[in-house]
Design a protein around this motif. Structure first.
Motif, short mmCIF file in Angstrom:
data_model
loop_
_atom_site.label_atom_id
_atom_site.label_comp_id
_atom_site.label_asym_id
_atom_site.label_seq_id
_atom_site.Cartn_x
_atom_site.Cartn_y
_atom_site.Cartn_z
N LEU A 162 0.81 -1.21 0.00
CA LEU A 162 0.00 0.00 0.00
C LEU A 162 0.84 1.26 0.00
N VAL A 163 2.06 1.21 0.55
CA VAL A 163 2.99 2.34 0.42
C VAL A 163 3.34 2.54 -1.04
N LYS A 164 3.67 1.45 -1.72
CA LYS A 164 4.01 1.53 -3.15
C LYS A 164 2.87 2.15 -3.95
N VAL A 165 1.65 1.67 -3.74
CA VAL A 165 0.51 2.15 -4.51
C VAL A 165 0.20 3.60 -4.17
N ASP A 166 0.22 3.95 -2.88
CA ASP A 166 -0.10 5.32 -2.49
C ASP A 166 0.91 6.31 -3.05
N ARG A 167 2.20 6.05 -2.85
CA ARG A 167 3.20 7.05 -3.25
C ARG A 167 3.30 7.19 -4.76
N THR A 168 3.27 6.07 -5.49
CA THR A 168 3.40 6.18 -6.95
C THR A 168 2.16 6.81 -7.58
N SER A 169 0.98 6.42 -7.10
CA SER A 169 -0.24 7.00 -7.67
C SER A 169 -0.36 8.48 -7.32
N MET A 170 -0.03 8.83 -6.08
CA MET A 170 -0.12 10.22 -5.67
C MET A 170 0.95 11.08 -6.35
N ALA A 171 2.10 10.47 -6.67
CA ALA A 171 3.12 11.21 -7.42
C ALA A 171 2.59 11.60 -8.80
N ALA A 172 1.64 10.81 -9.30
CA ALA A 172 1.00 11.12 -10.58
C ALA A 172 -0.33 11.84 -10.41
#
Length: 652
Positions: A517-527
């Motif tokens: 969920l860290v991976k999904v949150d940070r990468t999606s929010m970076a976009a």
């Protein structure tokens, strides 16, 4: 969806000064909310709340934050979504409540006014990180969602409590002294590839655990981050959900499947509420295919699906995704991941992940998020199926190893684990021609060595921790014993629990919130993209744990039986009935190829020795072995590369 940040100042300095200190904190989160910003501070400058907005629901000014409750008692900043809020809104309106806009935030505030913070949260389903100031009680309460989809960091220092959606927001506060690296947390990082909650890479800063609340006085400062953790209270726990679900098991498979599908469909339907375009991540695997199929059916129209293609066939599921999209009739887009695109994305990792993080699928997840953002603002994903229904391949492997551990005298693997791996390599050279062709590349000296090392431990929990460990912290990290507590070794497990359930539970409380969920949150929010995960609705989670064992893993070791059976209702079996591939990159090959020069710079002996954190001789040996092709140390080396990149960006 958005980013939140703020502080409690125990040396108040006035509203204008507080706003000035808050501004760089929320500016650091602009990627999480590019559409608008909001700042608020009380007259004393004691409490300051900031918000960066990604407009999803009620894109008008009526949905802006920080937001006051109708009575003026509460002020909130809120990152995430409350799903099913429309039904709650209708009930409030029937009771005579008037709303200014139609956001979920306003409905949440109405629930807080009526039921108090704890009562409102107990009735709210969603993904969220929240800070609420109660003027009457002079308290700020922090809340994080049940599964841990949305992050919340809290730090204490210099007579100030600071908080934010990401660590960079805390560091941006001009009056918060940059904390030191926590060496025990660093040891956990090199073991797992992420820093487990509630620790962070910094001393004095914590992650609020999933499913918990923390209330802090604005007049009496906490003594330390340890003091904060003592005040954390749990409003929902995976432990209770697993224990209660096991007791209330639905024995009949058809009844259980129907109940699960009904619960999942409700979760999908609630996640389709959006005032902006929406799509679905479709990898071609079981989880995402089921979510795409149900979304398409419930939406009643052709949806947007998105996937990523790898040049290397053994990592590629894009053709399967395209076939499923064609069958469903979705509007399908794909992006090809090249080594050059990955190399370019690597340089961005310390900006995206401001805490060391080393899951290599962070690269394709960032790139597919950017692809999605060109077409939609919200996507649904299939995250969660592996943890709730036994889908990881390592579960079957661990169960096989456990059977072996019961048969082999304990002294044998202990002796074998002390044998140099080169001995296994020489033996394999002689035996390789006798192995089936498909196993020749799979069996290696380092894998045999790992196998023996796992079996050398005395109990199942210790064997699993060894199995998922990358480095031994006491060998690599200087100045630490490597014995920091973590869920895999120390968390209580609901009883009765067999080995499979133990693994699923431990991954749910550790790997899922702190890696996936860290991976999904940070990468999606970076976009600037919002990701919603129906399989991680807490009601879906609770229903999954009521399933009979036969709907988790089949007699021949295939996981996620329930999801496969449900998918058969909506897709031809030949479109999805194949081995799990995962979502990763050819890391071993890329480190010897297009990433070799960059990796060599990050792992140079001079650089590692100068920093004084790691044993540079061990790092040099592993890098040399990897380059020679004698070993595949790709994941372990990636963990160190990501740390070195992070250190360059955040420790200057």
């Amino acid at each position: 969806m958005c980013g939140i940040a703020g502080f409690i100042n125990y040396g108040p300095q006035g509203s204008a000064s507080a706003r000035a200190a808050l501004k760089p904190m929320i500016d650091s989160l602009i990627h999480r909310g590019p559409d608008a910003e909001g700042v608020w501070a009380d007259d004393e400058g004691r409490v300051a709340l900031g918000h960066r907005r990604l407009s999803i629901i009620d894109v008008s000014e009526a949905g802006a934050q920080p937001m006051d409750s109708a009575s003026g008692r509460y002020t909130i900043v809120f990152n995430g979504e409350i799903f099913g809020f429309l039904d709650a809104r209708t009930a409030f309106e029937n009771a005579g409540v008037k709303f200014r806009g139609h956001s979920d935030t306003e409905v949440l505030l109405a629930a807080i006014e009526r039921d108090g913070i704890d009562g409102a949260i107990a009735e709210s389903a969603g993904m969220f990180a929240i800070a609420v100031y109660d003027r009457k009680r002079r308290e700020v309460t922090f809340v994080r969602d049940r599964i841990g989809k949305k992050p919340l960091y809290i730090g204490v220092g210099n007579r100030k409590l600071v908080f934010g959606s990401e660590l960079k927001a805390l560091i941006a506060n001009p009056e918060f002294e940059r904390p030191s690296i926590d060496r025990e947390a660093l040891g956990l990082y090199v073991r797992y590839g992420y820093v487990p909650s509630p620790r962070t890479i910094y001393e004095g800063v914590i992650k609020l655990p999933p499913g918990s609340c923390l209330t802090v006085s604005v007049d009496e400062p906490p003594a330390s981050s340890a003091d904060l953790l003592e005040g954390v209270r749990t409003y929902w726990s995976a432990f209770d959900a697993v224990a209660n679900g096991t007791k209330a098991c639905i024995a009949d498979e058809t009844e259980a499947l129907d109940a699960f599908e009904c619960t999942l469909d409700r979760a999908v339907r609630e996640r389709l509420v959006s005032d902006v375009p929406l799509g679905v991540f479709l990898s071609g695997g079981i989880d995402s295919s089921l979510i795409a199929a149900r979304t398409q059916a419930i939406a009643g129209q052709s949806i947007q699906t998105l996937t990523i293609r790898f040049g290397e066939a053994r990592f590629n599921e894009a053709d399967f995704a395209a076939e499923i999209a064609q069958y469903l009739g979705t509007q399908h887009l794909e992006l090809t991941l090249t080594p050059q695109a990955a190399l370019d994305a690597v340089q961005e990792m310390p900006r995206v992940f401001d805490e060391p993080f080393a899951d290599p699928s962070q690269l394709p997840t960032l790139l597919v998020s950017r692809l999605a953002r060109e077409h939609v603002t919200v996507v649904l994903s299939g995250d969660g199926g592996d943890e709730i229904l036994g889908g990881y391949g390592r579960y079957a492997m661990m169960r096989k190893m456990e059977r072996m551990a019961q048969r082999v005298p304990s002294f044998l693997p202990k002796l074998a684990s002390a044998v140099p791996t080169s001995v296994f390599d020489h033996g394999l050279q002689l035996a390789r021609l006798a192995l089936p062709r498909g196993m020749r590349e799979e069996v290696s000296g380092d894998r045999i060595g790992k196998f023996c090392e796992v079996l050398s431990h005395d109990n199942f929990r210790a064997r699993y921790r060894e199995f998922i460990s990358q480095w031994h912290p006491d060998e690599l990290v200087l100045g630490t014993s490597g014995q920091a507590p973590c869920a895999y070794g120390d968390a209580a497990v609901p009883a009765p629990s067999d080995h499979l359930k133990t693994l699923m539970y431990l991954d749910t409380i550790a790997y899922l919130p702190d890696d996936v969920l860290v991976k999904v949150d940070r990468t999606s929010m970076a976009a600037s993209l919002e990701v919603r995960s129906p399989l991680l609705d807490y009601r879906v989670f609770e229903m999954a744990w009521r399933m009979p064992d036969s709907l988790r893993v089949s007699s021949d070791g295939v996981g996620k039986v329930a999801l496969r059976r449900l998918l058969e209702r909506h897709l031809p079996k030949e479109l999805f009935d194949r081995p799990k591939q995962g979502f990763s990159i050819p890391l071993n090959d890329w480190l010897r190829g297009p990433l070799r020069t960059f990796a060599g710079d990050m792992l140079s002996s001079d650089r590692i020795a100068r920093a004084g954190l790691f044993d540079h001789r061990l790092v040099e040996r592993r890098w040399s072995e990897h380059l020679s092709g004698r070993r595949n140390w790709g994941q372990q080396l990636w963990t160190l590369i990501m740390f070195e990149l992070w250190k360059d960006r955040w420790e200057q």
